[in-house]
Scaffold this motif. Structure first.
Motif, PDB file in Angstrom:
ATOM      1  N   LEU A   1     -13.108  13.787  26.719  1.00 38.87           N
ATOM      2  CA  LEU A   1     -11.905  14.055  27.500  1.00 38.87           C
ATOM      3  C   LEU A   1     -11.242  12.739  27.885  1.00 38.87           C
ATOM      4  O   LEU A   1     -11.920  11.744  28.156  1.00 38.87           O
ATOM      5  CB  LEU A   1     -12.239  14.847  28.768  1.00 38.87           C
ATOM      6  CG  LEU A   1     -12.831  16.253  28.573  1.00 38.87           C
ATOM      7  CD1 LEU A   1     -13.186  16.865  29.922  1.00 38.87           C
ATOM      8  CD2 LEU A   1     -11.855  17.151  27.820  1.00 38.87           C
ATOM      9  N   TYR A   2      -9.900  12.756  27.918  1.00 39.93           N
ATOM     10  CA  TYR A   2      -9.126  11.573  28.280  1.00 39.93           C
ATOM     11  C   TYR A   2      -8.346  11.850  29.557  1.00 39.93           C
ATOM     12  O   TYR A   2      -7.786  12.940  29.733  1.00 39.93           O
ATOM     13  CB  TYR A   2      -8.164  11.187  27.151  1.00 39.93           C
ATOM     14  CG  TYR A   2      -8.890  10.776  25.897  1.00 39.93           C
ATOM     15  CD1 TYR A   2      -9.345   9.475  25.719  1.00 39.93           C
ATOM     16  CD2 TYR A   2      -9.145  11.707  24.892  1.00 39.93           C
ATOM     17  CE1 TYR A   2     -10.026   9.101  24.577  1.00 39.93           C
ATOM     18  CE2 TYR A   2      -9.826  11.348  23.747  1.00 39.93           C
ATOM     19  CZ  TYR A   2     -10.262  10.036  23.600  1.00 39.93           C
ATOM     20  OH  TYR A   2     -10.954   9.681  22.468  1.00 39.93           O
ATOM     21  N   LEU A   3      -8.310  10.878  30.443  1.00 43.77           N
ATOM     22  CA  LEU A   3      -7.634  10.997  31.741  1.00 43.77           C
ATOM     23  C   LEU A   3      -6.634   9.868  31.901  1.00 43.77           C
ATOM     24  O   LEU A   3      -6.918   8.711  31.576  1.00 43.77           O
ATOM     25  CB  LEU A   3      -8.653  10.960  32.879  1.00 43.77           C
ATOM     26  CG  LEU A   3      -8.120  11.072  34.317  1.00 43.77           C
ATOM     27  CD1 LEU A   3      -9.122  11.815  35.195  1.00 43.77           C
ATOM     28  CD2 LEU A   3      -7.826   9.698  34.932  1.00 43.77           C
ATOM     29  N   SER A   4      -5.463  10.195  32.423  1.00 41.56           N
ATOM     30  CA  SER A   4      -4.452   9.189  32.735  1.00 41.56           C
ATOM     31  C   SER A   4      -3.319   9.876  33.492  1.00 41.56           C
ATOM     32  O   SER A   4      -3.459  11.012  33.948  1.00 41.56           O
ATOM     33  CB  SER A   4      -3.924   8.524  31.456  1.00 41.56           C
ATOM     34  OG  SER A   4      -3.106   7.412  31.778  1.00 41.56           O
ATOM     35  N   THR A   5      -2.207   9.166  33.621  1.00 43.92           N
ATOM     36  CA  THR A   5      -1.015   9.778  34.196  1.00 43.92           C
ATOM     37  C   THR A   5      -0.462  10.795  33.200  1.00 43.92           C
ATOM     38  O   THR A   5      -0.731  10.697  31.988  1.00 43.92           O
ATOM     39  CB  THR A   5       0.046   8.713  34.481  1.00 43.92           C
ATOM     40  OG1 THR A   5       0.436   8.090  33.236  1.00 43.92           O
ATOM     41  CG2 THR A   5      -0.496   7.639  35.426  1.00 43.92           C
ATOM     42  N   PRO A   6       0.296  11.787  33.667  1.00 46.76           N
ATOM     43  CA  PRO A   6       0.865  12.773  32.724  1.00 46.76           C
ATOM     44  C   PRO A   6       1.692  12.118  31.626  1.00 46.76           C
ATOM     45  O   PRO A   6       1.680  12.575  30.473  1.00 46.76           O
ATOM     46  CB  PRO A   6       1.736  13.650  33.640  1.00 46.76           C
ATOM     47  CG  PRO A   6       1.079  13.562  34.981  1.00 46.76           C
ATOM     48  CD  PRO A   6       0.576  12.154  35.079  1.00 46.76           C
ATOM     49  N   GLN A   7       2.411  11.022  31.936  1.00 43.14           N
ATOM     50  CA  GLN A   7       3.231  10.346  30.930  1.00 43.14           C
ATOM     51  C   GLN A   7       2.363   9.752  29.824  1.00 43.14           C
ATOM     52  O   GLN A   7       2.680   9.855  28.632  1.00 43.14           O
ATOM     53  CB  GLN A   7       4.088   9.255  31.580  1.00 43.14           C
ATOM     54  CG  GLN A   7       5.135   9.769  32.558  1.00 43.14           C
ATOM     55  CD  GLN A   7       4.558  10.035  33.950  1.00 43.14           C
ATOM     56  OE1 GLN A   7       3.353   9.857  34.194  1.00 43.14           O
ATOM     57  NE2 GLN A   7       5.416  10.464  34.860  1.00 43.14           N
ATOM     58  N   ASN A   8       1.250   9.115  30.210  1.00 44.60           N
ATOM     59  CA  ASN A   8       0.374   8.522  29.208  1.00 44.60           C
ATOM     60  C   ASN A   8      -0.321   9.579  28.358  1.00 44.60           C
ATOM     61  O   ASN A   8      -0.540   9.377  27.154  1.00 44.60           O
ATOM     62  CB  ASN A   8      -0.675   7.638  29.887  1.00 44.60           C
ATOM     63  CG  ASN A   8      -0.100   6.343  30.410  1.00 44.60           C
ATOM     64  OD1 ASN A   8       0.989   5.925  30.020  1.00 44.60           O
ATOM     65  ND2 ASN A   8      -0.818   5.698  31.315  1.00 44.60           N
ATOM     66  N   ILE A   9      -0.668  10.693  28.969  1.00 43.75           N
ATOM     67  CA  ILE A   9      -1.309  11.767  28.214  1.00 43.75           C
ATOM     68  C   ILE A   9      -0.336  12.345  27.187  1.00 43.75           C
ATOM     69  O   ILE A   9      -0.708  12.639  26.043  1.00 43.75           O
ATOM     70  CB  ILE A   9      -1.827  12.869  29.156  1.00 43.75           C
ATOM     71  CG1 ILE A   9      -2.988  12.340  29.998  1.00 43.75           C
ATOM     72  CG2 ILE A   9      -2.243  14.100  28.370  1.00 43.75           C
ATOM     73  CD1 ILE A   9      -4.197  11.905  29.203  1.00 43.75           C
ATOM     74  N   GLU A  10       0.930  12.495  27.579  1.00 43.88           N
ATOM     75  CA  GLU A  10       1.924  12.986  26.624  1.00 43.88           C
ATOM     76  C   GLU A  10       2.131  11.995  25.491  1.00 43.88           C
ATOM     77  O   GLU A  10       2.331  12.385  24.333  1.00 43.88           O
ATOM     78  CB  GLU A  10       3.257  13.256  27.346  1.00 43.88           C
ATOM     79  CG  GLU A  10       3.215  14.461  28.273  1.00 43.88           C
ATOM     80  CD  GLU A  10       2.809  15.733  27.570  1.00 43.88           C
ATOM     81  OE1 GLU A  10       3.325  15.991  26.456  1.00 43.88           O
ATOM     82  OE2 GLU A  10       1.964  16.476  28.109  1.00 43.88           O
ATOM     83  N   ALA A  11       2.070  10.686  25.806  1.00 37.46           N
ATOM     84  CA  ALA A  11       2.185   9.666  24.759  1.00 37.46           C
ATOM     85  C   ALA A  11       0.988   9.733  23.817  1.00 37.46           C
ATOM     86  O   ALA A  11       1.134   9.570  22.590  1.00 37.46           O
ATOM     87  CB  ALA A  11       2.298   8.280  25.386  1.00 37.46           C
ATOM     88  N   LEU A  12      -0.203   9.965  24.367  1.00 34.68           N
ATOM     89  CA  LEU A  12      -1.397  10.112  23.539  1.00 34.68           C
ATOM     90  C   LEU A  12      -1.258  11.297  22.589  1.00 34.68           C
ATOM     91  O   LEU A  12      -1.550  11.200  21.387  1.00 34.68           O
ATOM     92  CB  LEU A  12      -2.622  10.293  24.437  1.00 34.68           C
ATOM     93  CG  LEU A  12      -3.929  10.661  23.734  1.00 34.68           C
ATOM     94  CD1 LEU A  12      -4.426   9.507  22.876  1.00 34.68           C
ATOM     95  CD2 LEU A  12      -4.995  11.078  24.741  1.00 34.68           C
ATOM     96  N   LYS A  13      -0.796  12.434  23.116  1.00 31.00           N
ATOM     97  CA  LYS A  13      -0.637  13.622  22.289  1.00 31.00           C
ATOM     98  C   LYS A  13       0.436  13.423  21.226  1.00 31.00           C
ATOM     99  O   LYS A  13       0.294  13.901  20.093  1.00 31.00           O
ATOM    100  CB  LYS A  13      -0.309  14.826  23.176  1.00 31.00           C
ATOM    101  CG  LYS A  13      -1.465  15.228  24.079  1.00 31.00           C
ATOM    102  CD  LYS A  13      -1.028  16.157  25.193  1.00 31.00           C
ATOM    103  CE  LYS A  13      -0.385  17.412  24.680  1.00 31.00           C
ATOM    104  NZ  LYS A  13       0.023  18.317  25.782  1.00 31.00           N
ATOM    105  N   ALA A  14       1.508  12.698  21.582  1.00 31.53           N
ATOM    106  CA  ALA A  14       2.558  12.423  20.597  1.00 31.53           C
ATOM    107  C   ALA A  14       2.013  11.563  19.463  1.00 31.53           C
ATOM    108  O   ALA A  14       2.341  11.776  18.286  1.00 31.53           O
ATOM    109  CB  ALA A  14       3.745  11.726  21.278  1.00 31.53           C
ATOM    110  N   GLY A  15       1.176  10.572  19.806  1.00 31.55           N
ATOM    111  CA  GLY A  15       0.557   9.759  18.769  1.00 31.55           C
ATOM    112  C   GLY A  15      -0.351  10.576  17.875  1.00 31.55           C
ATOM    113  O   GLY A  15      -0.364  10.414  16.653  1.00 31.55           O
TER     114      GLY A  15
END
Length: 258
Positions: A182-196
Motif C-alpha cells: 500500500l502507498y500513502l501520501s497526499t491525495p494529489q500525489n496518489i493521483e499522480a502515482l495512479k496517472a503514472g
C-alpha cells in the motif's frame, strides 16, 4: 559453439523483452517520486513530524483478528477480542480483520492506494465504509470473491487519529488474507502515482496488441496455428488490468541490478 539461426532469433526476442521491461521501469521511475518506507509498529503508524509531501510505502504488521469480521463500531464499543500474535498468519484463516491506527496532524487529508486483499475486501476509514470488493463472509456460501485496485481517502479528526479497518474473506487460495503493498501520501500525489501507472498500463497494453498484430500477420503468411495461439495470448493479456504487473514487476529492482 556456433549458434544456429533459430537460436539467434530466440536470443533477439529475449533481448527485446528485457529491454522493453527496462524501458517501462525507467518510465515509471521518471513519472513518480522516490518511494520511502514507513514502518507500522504494533498496529500504529506515526505521521506526526513526517514530511508527507513524498510518496510512502507501508510495511509492518497491522493488528490482526482471525475469524472475526469487525467494524469500527465494534472497536469503539469494545466488542472485539485481543489481536493475534505475530506468529499467526492470516493465510491460515478463511476470514478475519486487520486494523491500523494512524497518528497524524488534526484535519490533515491523506489517501492510500493499492490492491485489495485476496479474495474479498471491505474497508472502513474512521467508521465510514470507503471500499468493498466482493463479499467477505463467515461462511463459504456467503463469500463472493473479487479483487481490484483501491483508493482510500482519509481525514484525521480533531484528535489526529485515523482508523482503518479491513475485513477480508479467503475461501479461494491458501495465500490470501495478507495486507498487500500500500502507498500513502497526499491525495494529489496518489493521483499522480495512479496517472503514472495508467500511462505504463496503456503502453504495455499497446505493445501487446502490436505484438498480437505481428503474430497475426505471421499466421496469415505461414499458415501455422501456433501463431494464432500467440495472438490470443497477447490479446487476452492486453485487455486485462496491467496494474498487477506494474506493482509487482516493474516496481521491483532493475533487471540488471545484480
Amino acid at each position: 559453439m556456433k549458434r544456429t539461426g533459430k537460436q539467434i532469433r530466440k536470443l533477439h526476442w529475449l533481448l527485446l523483452v528485457v529491454l522493453t521491461l527496462q524501458l517501462l521501469q525507467g518510465l515509471f521511475t521518471l513519472r513518480n517520486a522516490p518511494v520511502q518506507l514507513l514502518r507500522v509498529e504494533d498496529g500504529w503508524l506515526d505521521l506526526q513530524g513526517e514530511e508527507t509531501d513524498g510518496l510512502f510505502q507501508l510495511e509492518g504488521r497491522w493488528e490482526f483478528y482471525p475469524e472475526a469480521l469487525y467494524t469500527s463500531e465494534d472497536f469503539a464499543a469494545g466488542r472485539t477480542g485481543q489481536p493475534a500474535g505475530e506468529e499467526v498468519s492470516p493465510s491460515d484463516y478463511a476470514y478475519g480483520t486487520h486494523r491500523l491506527r494512524i497518528r497524524a496532524t488534526p484535519g490533515a487529508y491523506y489517501a492510500i492506494c493499492g490492491f485489495s486483499v485476496d479474495y474479498a475486501t471491505r474497508v472502513f476509514a474512521n467508521g465510514s465504509q470507503v471500499a468493498v470488493f466482493g463479499n467477505p463472509a463467515e461462511t463459504a456460501e456467503g463469500f463472493v470473491p473479487r479483487v481490484g485496485y483501491m483508493t482510500l481517502p482519509m481525514c484525521a479528526g480533531e484528535d489526529g487519529i485515523i482508523e482503518l479497518v479491513v475485513q477480508y474473506g479467503n475461501y479461494a487460495h491458501k495465500d490470501g488474507g495478507h495486507i498487500p503493498v500500500l502507498y500513502l501520501s497526499t491525495p494529489q500525489n496518489i493521483e499522480a502515482l495512479k496517472a503514472g501507472n495508467d500511462l505504463i498500463s496503456l503502453t504495455l497494453s499497446g505493445g501487446l496488441l502490436l505484438l498480437a498484430f505481428y503474430f497475426l500477420i505471421n499466421a496469415a503468411m505461414r499458415l501455422r496455428a501456433v501463431y494464432l495461439c500467440l495472438v490470443l495470448c497477447c490479446v487476452l493479456m492486453a485487455l486485462r488490468d496491467q496494474n498487477f504487473y506494474i506493482v509487482h514487476l516493474l516496481q521491483g529492482p532493475p533487471l540488471f541490478a545484480y
